[in-house]
Design a protein around this motif. Structure first.
Motif, PDB file in Angstrom:
ATOM      1  N   SER A 100      -9.580   2.465   3.131  1.00  0.00           N
ATOM      2  CA  SER A 100     -10.427   3.252   2.096  1.00  0.00           C
ATOM      3  C   SER A 100     -10.353   2.602   0.684  1.00  0.00           C
ATOM      4  O   SER A 100     -10.814   2.122   0.159  1.00  0.00           O
ATOM      5  CB  SER A 100      -9.996   4.695   2.439  1.00  0.00           C
ATOM      6  N   LEU A 101      -9.065   2.872   0.186  1.00  0.00           N
ATOM      7  CA  LEU A 101      -8.756   2.623  -1.147  1.00  0.00           C
ATOM      8  C   LEU A 101      -7.317   2.125  -1.117  1.00  0.00           C
ATOM      9  O   LEU A 101      -6.329   2.058  -0.012  1.00  0.00           O
ATOM     10  CB  LEU A 101      -8.857   3.780  -2.192  1.00  0.00           C
ATOM     11  N   PHE A 102      -6.849   1.687  -2.228  1.00  0.00           N
ATOM     12  CA  PHE A 102      -5.515   1.270  -2.524  1.00  0.00           C
ATOM     13  C   PHE A 102      -4.352   2.268  -2.440  1.00  0.00           C
ATOM     14  O   PHE A 102      -3.167   2.097  -1.937  1.00  0.00           O
ATOM     15  CB  PHE A 102      -5.270   0.295  -3.975  1.00  0.00           C
ATOM     16  N   GLU A 103      -4.736   3.531  -2.967  1.00  0.00           N
ATOM     17  CA  GLU A 103      -3.704   4.456  -3.162  1.00  0.00           C
ATOM     18  C   GLU A 103      -3.635   5.677  -2.272  1.00  0.00           C
ATOM     19  O   GLU A 103      -2.993   6.514  -2.496  1.00  0.00           O
ATOM     20  CB  GLU A 103      -3.828   4.982  -4.847  1.00  0.00           C
ATOM     21  N   ASN A 104      -4.595   5.528  -1.164  1.00  0.00           N
ATOM     22  CA  ASN A 104      -4.676   6.722  -0.450  1.00  0.00           C
ATOM     23  C   ASN A 104      -4.350   6.371   1.265  1.00  0.00           C
ATOM     24  O   ASN A 104      -4.999   7.277   1.916  1.00  0.00           O
ATOM     25  CB  ASN A 104      -5.935   7.404  -0.658  1.00  0.00           C
ATOM     26  N   ASN A 119       4.830  -2.593 -17.353  1.00  0.00           N
ATOM     27  CA  ASN A 119       4.384  -2.684 -15.744  1.00  0.00           C
ATOM     28  C   ASN A 119       4.358  -1.384 -15.247  1.00  0.00           C
ATOM     29  O   ASN A 119       5.374  -0.675 -14.965  1.00  0.00           O
ATOM     30  CB  ASN A 119       4.985  -3.761 -15.120  1.00  0.00           C
ATOM     31  N   VAL A 120       3.138  -0.884 -14.998  1.00  0.00           N
ATOM     32  CA  VAL A 120       3.208   0.789 -14.586  1.00  0.00           C
ATOM     33  C   VAL A 120       2.780   0.679 -13.007  1.00  0.00           C
ATOM     34  O   VAL A 120       2.322  -0.198 -12.526  1.00  0.00           O
ATOM     35  CB  VAL A 120       2.154   1.606 -15.194  1.00  0.00           C
ATOM     36  N   ASP A 121       2.702   1.857 -12.755  1.00  0.00           N
ATOM     37  CA  ASP A 121       2.474   2.073 -11.096  1.00  0.00           C
ATOM     38  C   ASP A 121       0.917   2.444 -10.634  1.00  0.00           C
ATOM     39  O   ASP A 121       0.740   2.370  -9.412  1.00  0.00           O
ATOM     40  CB  ASP A 121       3.214   3.522 -10.802  1.00  0.00           C
ATOM     41  N   SER A 122       0.116   2.267 -11.540  1.00  0.00           N
ATOM     42  CA  SER A 122      -1.334   2.240 -11.359  1.00  0.00           C
ATOM     43  C   SER A 122      -2.278   2.246 -12.402  1.00  0.00           C
ATOM     44  O   SER A 122      -1.850   2.356 -13.655  1.00  0.00           O
ATOM     45  CB  SER A 122      -1.759   3.930 -10.561  1.00  0.00           C
ATOM     46  N   GLU A 123      -3.516   2.174 -12.333  1.00  0.00           N
ATOM     47  CA  GLU A 123      -4.416   2.315 -13.561  1.00  0.00           C
ATOM     48  C   GLU A 123      -4.535   3.451 -14.213  1.00  0.00           C
ATOM     49  O   GLU A 123      -4.633   3.865 -15.508  1.00  0.00           O
ATOM     50  CB  GLU A 123      -5.881   1.729 -12.975  1.00  0.00           C
ATOM     51  N   ASP A 182       4.087   1.986  -5.320  1.00  0.00           N
ATOM     52  CA  ASP A 182       3.450   2.359  -6.625  1.00  0.00           C
ATOM     53  C   ASP A 182       2.350   3.344  -6.530  1.00  0.00           C
ATOM     54  O   ASP A 182       2.493   4.566  -6.602  1.00  0.00           O
ATOM     55  CB  ASP A 182       3.271   1.030  -7.493  1.00  0.00           C
ATOM     56  N   ILE A 183       1.218   2.747  -6.657  1.00  0.00           N
ATOM     57  CA  ILE A 183      -0.041   3.481  -6.736  1.00  0.00           C
ATOM     58  C   ILE A 183      -0.150   4.446  -5.800  1.00  0.00           C
ATOM     59  O   ILE A 183      -0.670   5.532  -5.761  1.00  0.00           O
ATOM     60  CB  ILE A 183      -1.144   2.571  -6.732  1.00  0.00           C
TER      61      ILE A 183
END
Lengths: 394, 179, 292, 86
Positions: C61-65, A53-57, C98-99
């Motif tokens: 905006s997005l998931f990671e930003n 299970n990683v932290d992003s695509e 995470d992301i």
């Protein structure tokens, strides 16, 4: 054995039959059920692989670059925003000729955020050097899975590939499918035995930088491998048919196309609905048929020329729009026929964007529009249409 | 081909019910398909699911606009959703309610079948989850899936006492609408 | 009490802890506030086009930003001389732990005057409950399921507040929806202190944690009373306050109410797993001085 | 919907056009005699739908999803969840 299963579950089982060494995952709707089922297979001891299970695509595909370079058979799946986040890594994987296989669940791209199906995501990465095959139903995605490993890992190809399946429509449907026999899968899919791996016994450098005297050659070699894949895709489909009794026609397939004046061209899950529409329209005396594209990259130019040469009008139906100029499949098909003697009018329809349902009556309307082109000739302003826009917005 | 539309609320198992119809029909040696109306609805919000049953492989993948049958798991949905929309005049709509059908104010020419599935589910399952009970009613009122196939589908899905209790709830509902 | 700046009609699950957190945060921040949020439950349940629950300006905006988007808002406001506006990121734990952690690191590092709020429900709940970096030990999620080879999640919960402290963020705190006065005070304090702030709010998820209807606040209290989730605040790297636990409860009281821990009470080795969770709680009690 | 070319943003607080009360199975009934006006029900309501009206706390049934947090958190047990007959 045939039984009713959810699309995602069936895909996970097909992946199990291919015995990947490393599976790297990140959740994103509507892809997630696939990797959830894989995690359960691992938790139950039914699939012996490393599951992370990683932290992003970005990390999921990046980690598979490492795993694949270390000699592992690898798998991941993603969709939409996840694929977009992978963009940089996609080119990296194909440029390094790593045979990663990915189920790419088709979903619209933000903004506005949409979790629903269309195909702008995979069309958007058509130039990334990945093989792209599109499937009509769950069975076809299942059957594609071992085929793609076989094609990608072929020493003459060594190119990553994606099985494109429409989000929700195929990932969340329950329908009867034939589960793959792992023993038979082994017959068509030999173990992954890469020549180049990260190994201290035989130290090699991956991902070196190339100055202008070399970069072109890298792309040329990728281009040639993709051309060879055109032959191999058909060959592997035949081998699969001989072993499993199910074949898909190779690069393209046709339905009621032989005497068709109006030829519809499409790909993905919408093909099934179009086939039913063709049956209804045929009963009404309308000479309509279908060309189903299976392989979009590599693009089957010769097969398409043969399939489209006798039509009076071609109508391309796709869940894509290239904001600024028409849509990907439409312009590719026009491009494929331009330098030939085939002078059939070609029109395109962008449908099903952001998950808008495509029912038989929309296909009927498209055929009516195409029929008008057949009788009255092509008007350039109606060559391409974003279909079914709310009149308030026009 | 027969087309079925199911109305429920998030968390009430409408999608599972559609899936069970598909499995039961397959047990009857038919082809089938089931899918949700994909959404981001949360627990409690109105949701839909669809099922198709046919003698040939099913290719069409659009939603269902003119169903042969409609299953309504929660009568309160009648106020917020046009549950009978597009229902064929010779079709049937099965509604979970203890109210008399003429008091439902439904605008349809199709046959209305009512069943108090909540009471049956509370008695047999101890919970007001009616998705399986309504399948018993569907089975009894339409004959489109066989009771045997449905029971097998249920036992595949629910193990132990839960499976057995679901069978009881289905049987009760089946008998009530078959009378 | 003023009318909530988070309007009803949003589509969060009945009994969801997240909107309670949002309401309390906005109560404290007031109308002179701009919010940036990532993809997640909050975004999809509060902004179904053409509707929005937000009565303050809000951007997704997005998931990671979101931390980067908020950074841009902050420097633009600075350019226009509008430094009086409260700027919040409100994000879930998937985005935060995470992301999006790269963007957050950049935001902390550059020292933007932004309060980053993480409502923490300990998994990717918007997509159906997959493991995130915030998922605690042994929780069953849909990507760390129970099986013959697996007792659930085998990775410890990432210590995100410590990561914020290590960045030199001048204000870092944890809070819980069960203690609204404490939560609102912490949000206000973060806005008074110049520079980046991080507040992590424990917010139970009824579907992902699988518990009985109506127990949301009860669980949010239990996680604090068992010392699994200590409530504390750091100012300029110094621990300046903790919420004392008067009557420390055994972790079983918290675990047994949730479906995601159900297996711990019947699988082989379950007792050991529970003892490990108890040890984490005991360590928290000691490290933060939660008991008198 | 705003016409094309113009921004597609939306109005503040506009989810209020959606009456999530339709999701509800159980409805909170507040005993005003038992109520001590502590306002915990208002604070903890995820749907911001309990308000003081003429001194008494009342749920706005247009939005109440029937989650029962208010009933659980009421320190005097003044709120009962009742199966609603719609």
């Amino acid at each position: 054995m045939m039984r009713v299963a959810e699309g995602s579950y069936a895909i996970a089982d097909a992946v199990r039959c291919c015995s990947p060494d490393v599976v790297s995952v990140y959740p994103i709707t509507p892809q997630t059920h696939i990797v959830e089922h894989l995690s359960q297979l691992v938790a139950n001891g039914e699939l012996d692989c490393e599951y992370i299970n990683v932290d992003s695509e970005f990390s999921s595909l990046s980690s598979l670059i490492g795993a694949s370079a270390a000699g592992a058979r690898t798998y991941t799946s993603t969709t939409s925003q996840g694929l977009a986040l992978m963009f940089e890594v996609l080119y990296n994987a194909s440029g390094m000729r790593l045979p990663i296989v990915m189920t790419t669940v088709n979903r619209a791209l933000s903004a506005p955020l949409s979790i629903w199906n269309d195909q702008q995501d995979t069309f958007g990465v058509r130039d990334s050097g990945w093989i792209q095959l599109y499937a009509e139903n769950v069975q076809e995605v299942m059957d594609l899975t071992p085929q793609l490993y076989r094609i990608s890992e072929d020493p003459d190809i060594l190119t990553p590939s994606m099985a494109c399946m429409d989000g929700y429509i195929l990932t969340h449907v329950y329908e009867p499918v034939e589960f793959l026999d792992p023993g038979l899968v082994k017959e068509i899919l030999p173990p992954f035995s890469p020549v180049n791996v990260l190994d201290p016994e035989d130290p090699k450098t991956f991902g070196a930088f190339a100055d202008p005297s070399w970069f072109t050659e890298f792309r040329y070699l990728q281009y040639k491998a993709m051309e060879r894949a055109l032959d191999l895709i058909g060959k592997v489909d035949k081998e699969f048919e001989e072993t499993f009794g199910r074949g898909y026609g190779g690069l393209i397939d046709t339905y009621q196309a032989d005497d068709a004046e109006i030829l519809l061209v499409s790909l993905g899950s919408i093909v099934g609905t179009i086939k039913d529409a063709v049956d209804v329209l045929r009963k009404e005396g309308i000479k309509v048929g279908l060309v189903k594209i299976r392989s979009y990259r590599p693009f089957p130019v010769e097969a398409l020329k043969e399939a489209l040469k006798d039509a009076s009008v071609v109508a391309v139906i796709e869940k894509d729009v290239s904001v600024g100029y028409q849509s990907a499949l439409l312009t590719d098909i026009k491009g494929a026929l331009y330098n030939t003697s085939i002078r059939v009018p070609i029109v395109g329809f962008a449908v099903g964007l952001g998950g808008r349902d495509v029912a038989m009556k929309q296909i009927r309307k498209i055929v009516e529009n195409a029929s008008k082109v057949k009788d009255e000739g092509l008007e350039l302003e109606t060559e391409f249409e974003i279909f079914g826009v709310n009149p308030e917005c026009l | 081909m027969k087309e079925i539309r199911l109305h429920g609320r998030g968390g009430q198992g409408a999608v599972t019910a559609a899936e069970l119809i598909a499995i039961a029909a397959f047990e009857d040696k038919k082809f089938s398909q089931a899918f949700p109306a994909f959404g981001v609805e949360r627990r409690g919000a109105p949701v839909m699911a669809f099922a198709r049953i046919a003698d040939q492989p099913i290719r069409v993948r659009s939603q269902i606009y003119e169903p042969d049958y409609v299953i309504v798991q929660d009568v309160t949905l009648l106020e917020v959703v046009d549950v009978a929309g597009g229902l064929k005049p010779d079709g049937k709509i099965m509604i979970n309610t203890d109210r008399p059908k003429e008091k439902l104010g439904l605008d349809t020419e199709a046959e209305i079948v009512t069943i108090d599935a909540t009471t049956i589910a509370l008695e047999e399952l101890g919970r007001p989850i009616v998705n399986t009970t309504m399948l018993g009613a569907f089975c009894g009122a339409t004959g489109e899936i066989g009771l045997e196939g449905l029971n097998k589908a249920i036992l595949d899905r629910f193990t132990g006492a839960l499976g057995e209790n679901n069978l009881k709830a289905i049987k009760t509902a089946y008998e009530r609408v078959s009378q | 009490m003023q009318e909530s700046l988070f309007a009803p009609g949003h589509r969060a699950c009945a009994g969801c802890g997240m909107p309670i957190a949002i309401k309390l945060v906005l109560d404290a921040a007031g109308p002179n506030t701009i919010v940036a949020s990532p993809t997640g439950c909050l975004e999809v349940t509060s902004t179904p086009f053409p509707e929005s629950s937000w009565k303050v300006p809000w951007i997704h905006s997005l998931f990671e930003n979101p931390a980067s988007v908020a950074s841009g808002i902050e420097i633009a406001l600075k350019k226009f001389g509008r430094t009086d506006i409260n700027l919040l990121v409100i994000a879930g734990d998937g985005s935060t732990f995470d992301i999006g952690i790269g963007s957050i690191s950049g935001m902390f590092d550059r020292g933007h005057n932004i309060t980053y709020i993480c409502y923490d429900n300990e998994a990717y709940m918007n997509t159906g409950g997959q493991r995130s970096g915030s998922t605690p030990f042994y929780a069953s999620t849909t990507t760390t399921p129970i099986g013959t080879q697996s007792p659930g999640n085998l990775v410890r919960k990432k210590d995100m507040p410590a990561i914020a402290v290590a960045h030199g963020a001048p204000y870092v705190a944890t809070a819980s929806i069960a203690y609204p006065v404490d939560l609102r005070r912490k949000v206000k304090r973060s806005l008074e202190i110049k520079g980046p702030a991080y507040i992590q709010i424990n917010a139970p998820c009824i579907t992902g944690w699988s518990y009985a209807e109506g127990d949301t606040i009860e669980l949010a209290k239990l996680v604090v009373e068992t010392c699994i989730c200590p409530l504390y605040e750091y100012v300029n790297g110094e621990l300046v306050g903790v919420k004392k636990v008067r009557n420390k409860r055994p972790v079983e009281d918290y675990l047994k109410t949730q479906g995601r821990y159900k297996h711990l009470f019947h699988v082989e080795g379950g007792e050991e797993y529970i003892a490990n969770i108890q040890a984490i709680a005991d360590r928290n009690a000691e490290k933060f001085g939660l008991l008198d | 919907m705003t016409r094309c070319g113009v921004s597609m943003v939306v109005e503040p607080g506009s989810t209020q056009v959606t009456k999530t009360g339709a999701w509800r199975t159980f409805v909170p009934v507040i005993d005003h005699d038992k109520c001590i006006k502590c306002s915990l029900c208002e604070i903890f309501c995820p749907d911001s739908c309990i308000h003081q009206v003429e001194g008494n706390f009342v749920p706005d049934l247009d939005y109440c999803k029937g989650c029962s947090i208010c009933a659980h958190e009421c320190p005097r047990g003044a709120i009962e969840m009742v199966l609603e007959d719609k």
